[in-house]
Design an enzyme around this catalytic site. Structure first.
Site, PDB file in Angstrom:
ATOM      1  N   LYS A  48     -31.067 -82.623  48.800  1.00 25.58           N
ATOM      2  CA  LYS A  48     -30.423 -82.957  50.085  1.00 25.58           C
ATOM      3  C   LYS A  48     -29.736 -84.317  49.974  1.00 25.58           C
ATOM      4  O   LYS A  48     -28.626 -84.513  50.458  1.00 25.58           O
ATOM      5  CB  LYS A  48     -31.464 -82.952  51.212  1.00 25.58           C
ATOM      6  CG  LYS A  48     -31.941 -81.544  51.539  1.00 25.58           C
ATOM      7  CD  LYS A  48     -33.169 -81.519  52.434  1.00 25.58           C
ATOM      8  CE  LYS A  48     -33.708 -80.093  52.518  1.00 25.58           C
ATOM      9  NZ  LYS A  48     -34.960 -79.983  53.264  1.00 25.58           N
ATOM     10  N   GLN A  92     -39.350 -83.466  55.858  1.00 27.34           N
ATOM     11  CA  GLN A  92     -39.552 -82.411  54.859  1.00 27.34           C
ATOM     12  C   GLN A  92     -40.932 -81.771  55.074  1.00 27.34           C
ATOM     13  O   GLN A  92     -41.945 -82.465  55.127  1.00 27.34           O
ATOM     14  CB  GLN A  92     -39.443 -83.001  53.447  1.00 27.34           C
ATOM     15  CG  GLN A  92     -39.533 -81.967  52.346  1.00 27.34           C
ATOM     16  CD  GLN A  92     -38.378 -80.964  52.377  1.00 27.34           C
ATOM     17  OE1 GLN A  92     -37.224 -81.327  52.566  1.00 27.34           O
ATOM     18  NE2 GLN A  92     -38.684 -79.686  52.192  1.00 27.34           N
ATOM     19  N   ASP A 115     -32.312 -80.046  61.512  1.00 29.91           N
ATOM     20  CA  ASP A 115     -32.915 -78.765  61.111  1.00 29.91           C
ATOM     21  C   ASP A 115     -32.878 -77.737  62.254  1.00 29.91           C
ATOM     22  O   ASP A 115     -33.115 -76.553  62.025  1.00 29.91           O
ATOM     23  CB  ASP A 115     -34.383 -78.977  60.708  1.00 29.91           C
ATOM     24  CG  ASP A 115     -34.547 -79.259  59.225  1.00 29.91           C
ATOM     25  OD1 ASP A 115     -33.703 -78.773  58.439  1.00 29.91           O
ATOM     26  OD2 ASP A 115     -35.520 -79.944  58.856  1.00 29.91           O
TER      27      ASP A 115
END
Ligand code: NAP
Length: 273
Positions: A48, A92, A115
């Protein structure tokens, strides 16, 4: 049979994001929180970070000790929420067991929730409103379907898996595009009969589940699953070699949904509210 080339499309999407970021008055800044030493998580976070760098998005990876308390983590998220320089926050997953994942996700500002996992963004999607962010994997799949002009409106779509990150938001996004959606899970009866009805089959299970003769001829198969087989080879839910004899379109693993997820995440991270 046409292979849905997620790798090629992801490059196009990333190039578009880069061009957009260059023209923004404010450089987006993604804060990525990594708790603990999970090897797979470290790889994902690094991917990422590299993707953000490629498109000109500033990224800060905050690595925290696995023993950090839940309240310390929540305090950090609140600080990032009120930091005007930070435009996106990503935690994460998975988190260590002593931390309540739901509390952590809920603490993220919906306007920085790249997200698309916060209750506000999930709820907006569920009632047909526009969330600030759509979850990356289903959004990447929609981009792939659209790129190859696979009709969604009126299509019979069967989704295998009902996770919060893939199956459920995928169903909502396809309903929004007027598909007829069947969501299957480990309690579903007569799975094969349901799979046979699919114009589009999306498999997000994490084990080899879609085999020869299960699918309708010329259907579109999207393989989200990614895991290592007994020989250590990266593979998906779908028996690609068999399936490519009957499917109309199929996404490979690797090179299908995986790269689209990263590109779609960068598309989200380029949004500044
Ligand atoms: P998950 O949380 O691992 O859950 C798996 C889902 O599969 C559950 O809903 C489960 O049903 C269902 N399932 C299990 N056995 C089944 C069966 N025999 N028949 C029908 N459904 C069954 O799901 P996930 O997090 O979405 O991950 C799924 C896979 O996609 C994994 O391999 C993951 O690594 C991969 N993935 C890939 C990407 C990417 O970017 N390529 C992104 C996300 C995930 P129950 O709910 O009843 O347990």
């Amino acid at each position: 049979m046409i292979v849905l080339d997620g790798k090629a499309l992801s490059i196009k999407v990333l190039d578009r994001v880069k061009a957009k970021v260059e023209n923004l008055s404010k450089t987006p800044h993604l804060a990525v929180i990594l708790v603990g030493d999970d090897a797979a998580s470290k790889i994902y976070v690094n991917n990422k970070r590299k993707a953000a760098e490629r498109v000109g998005i500033k990224s800060t990876v905050i690595e925290l000790d696995t023993l950090i308390s839940e309240s310390e983590l929540l305090t950090l998220i609140n600080e990032l929420n009120s930091d005007a320089d930070v435009t996106g926050i990503l935690v994460q997953l998975p988190l260590p067991k002593h931390i309540d994942k739901n509390k952590v996700v809920e603490a993220i500002s919906p306007k920085k929730d790249v997200d698309g996992f916060t209750p506000e963004n999930v709820g907006k999607l569920a009632i047909g409103l526009e969330p600030y962010f759509y979850p990356a994997t289903p959004q990447g799949i929609i981009m792939l379907l659209d790129e190859y002009k696979i009709p969604i409106e009126g299509a019979d779509v069967v989704i295998l898996g009902r996770s919060n990150i893939v199956g459920k938001p995928m169903a909502q996004m396809l309903l929004k595009r007027n598909a007829t959606v069947t969501t299957c899970h480990s309690y579903t009866k007569n799975l094969e009969d349901k799979i046979k009805t699919a114009d589009i089959l999306i498999s997000a299970v994490g084990k080899k589940i879609v085999r020869c003769k299960m699918v309708r001829n010329n259907s579109c198969i999207i393989d989200v699953g990614i895991f290592r087989d007994s020989n250590g080879k990266l593979t998906g839910d779908v028996d690609f070699d068999y399936m490519s004899q009957s499917a109309g379109y199929i996404s490979p693993v690797p090179g299908g949904v995986g790269p689209m997820t990263i590109a779609s995440l960068m598309y989200n991270a380029s949004k500044v509210y």
